[in-house]
Design an enzyme around this catalytic site. Structure first.
Site, PDB file in Angstrom:
ATOM      1  N   CYS A  49       0.837  -1.199   0.000  1.00 54.30           N
ATOM      2  CA  CYS A  49       0.000   0.000   0.000  1.00 54.30           C
ATOM      3  C   CYS A  49       0.874   1.251   0.000  1.00 54.30           C
ATOM      4  O   CYS A  49       1.766   1.381   0.824  1.00 54.30           O
ATOM      5  CB  CYS A  49      -0.908   0.006   1.229  1.00 54.30           C
ATOM      6  SG  CYS A  49      -2.052   1.404   1.256  1.00 54.30           S
ATOM      7  N   CYS A  51      -0.384   4.368   0.401  1.00 52.75           N
ATOM      8  CA  CYS A  51      -1.043   5.500   1.046  1.00 52.75           C
ATOM      9  C   CYS A  51      -0.152   6.108   2.128  1.00 52.75           C
ATOM     10  O   CYS A  51       0.805   5.491   2.585  1.00 52.75           O
ATOM     11  CB  CYS A  51      -2.400   5.098   1.614  1.00 52.75           C
ATOM     12  SG  CYS A  51      -2.357   4.356   3.253  1.00 52.75           S
ATOM     13  N   CYS A  54      -0.700   4.387   6.201  1.00 53.47           N
ATOM     14  CA  CYS A  54      -0.168   3.102   6.656  1.00 53.47           C
ATOM     15  C   CYS A  54       1.263   3.242   7.171  1.00 53.47           C
ATOM     16  O   CYS A  54       2.053   3.998   6.620  1.00 53.47           O
ATOM     17  CB  CYS A  54      -0.186   2.073   5.522  1.00 53.47           C
ATOM     18  SG  CYS A  54      -1.827   1.438   5.139  1.00 53.47           S
TER      19      CYS A  54
END
Length: 189
Positions: A49, A51, A54
Site C-alpha cells: 500500500c 497510502c 499506513c
C-alpha cells in the site's frame, strides 16, 4: 537509475507464503516491553500500500498490510503503550507510542470493512504469512515524498516482483465496496 525501496519483504521478489497460515503474534519494534498482538486466524487481502496513512519500515515507499476479523485480534502484552493515531480516520490504527509501529487498525464505523482489522504481517513471529497479491494506492506514494519521475520505475518493479499496481484497491475489493454501497442504498438487494 536505482529503484526506491518498495518494502523490505517484497523488494527482491515475493516470498511464497503459506495460504493456510493460521495467524500468530505481531510484535512492535521496541526492545523494552514490546507490544504484542495475537491474531488467531488467517489473514486476507494482503497487499502493498502506497497510502500515507499506513505504517512503513524506514525508507520504504510502501507498507505491506492485510486484514483479519477484529474478533480474532487481541492485545496480549503492553497494551498501555498503544494509542490511536487518528481518531477521525476510518481505520483506527493503534500504534506503539514509543516506536511508532502500527499494530492493528479496526474498522468500527458503518462501512464495508466494518469488523475487520488491518495488520502488518511482517510483524508476525514467523515469516510464512501469505504473500501480497497486489499493490494499492500506488500514486499516493507521491504524497509520501516519492518523486513523480520515479513512478514508471516503481510500477515496473512492482510488476517485476509479481504485484499488479493499482491506484485504488484491487478490482475484486473495489467491486466488494461498490456492492456494499449499492445494497446499503437499496439499488441492489
Amino acid at each position: 537509475m536505482s529503484i526506491r525501496l518498495l518494502h523490505p519483504s517484497i523488494q527482491s521478489g515475493l516470498n511464497k507464503g503459506d495460504s493456510k497460515h493460521a495467524g500468530g503474534v505481531l510484535t512492535c519494534k521496541c526492545l523494552d516491553r514490546p507490544v504484542k498482538v495475537k491474531v488467531s486466524t488467517g489473514i486476507a487481502h494482503n497487499h502493498a500500500c502506497g497510502c500515507t496513512k499506513c505504517w512503513k519500515p524506514e525508507g520504504a515507499a510502501f507498507s505491506v498490510v492485510a486484514v483479519a476479523p477484529s474478533e480474532a485480534v487481541s492485545v496480549t502484552e503492553n497494551g498501555d503503550k498503544l494509542a490511536v493515531v487518528d481518531p477521525s480516520a476510518l481505520i483506527q490504527r493503534h500504534a506503539c507510542k514509543e516506536c511508532g509501529t502500527h499494530m492493528y487498525g479496526p474498522v468500527e464505523r458503518d462501512h464495508a470493512f466494518k469488523g475487520l482489522s488491518f495488520i502488518h504481517p511482517e510483524l508476525f513471529d514467523s515469516g510464512d504469512w501469505p504473500e501480497p497479491g497486489f499493490a494499492a494506492f500506488v500514486s499516493s506514494a507521491i504524497e509520501g515524498g516519492v518523486d513523480p519521475s520515479e513512478m514508471d520505475g516503481i510500477r515496473a518493479k512492482l510488476r517485476e516482483v509479481g504485484l499488479e499496481p493499482y491506484d485504488c484497491l484491487s478490482p475484486a475489493l473495489m467491486d466488494f465496496l461498490a456492492t456494499w454501497a449499492a445494497k446499503k442504498s437499496g439499488v441492489l438487494q
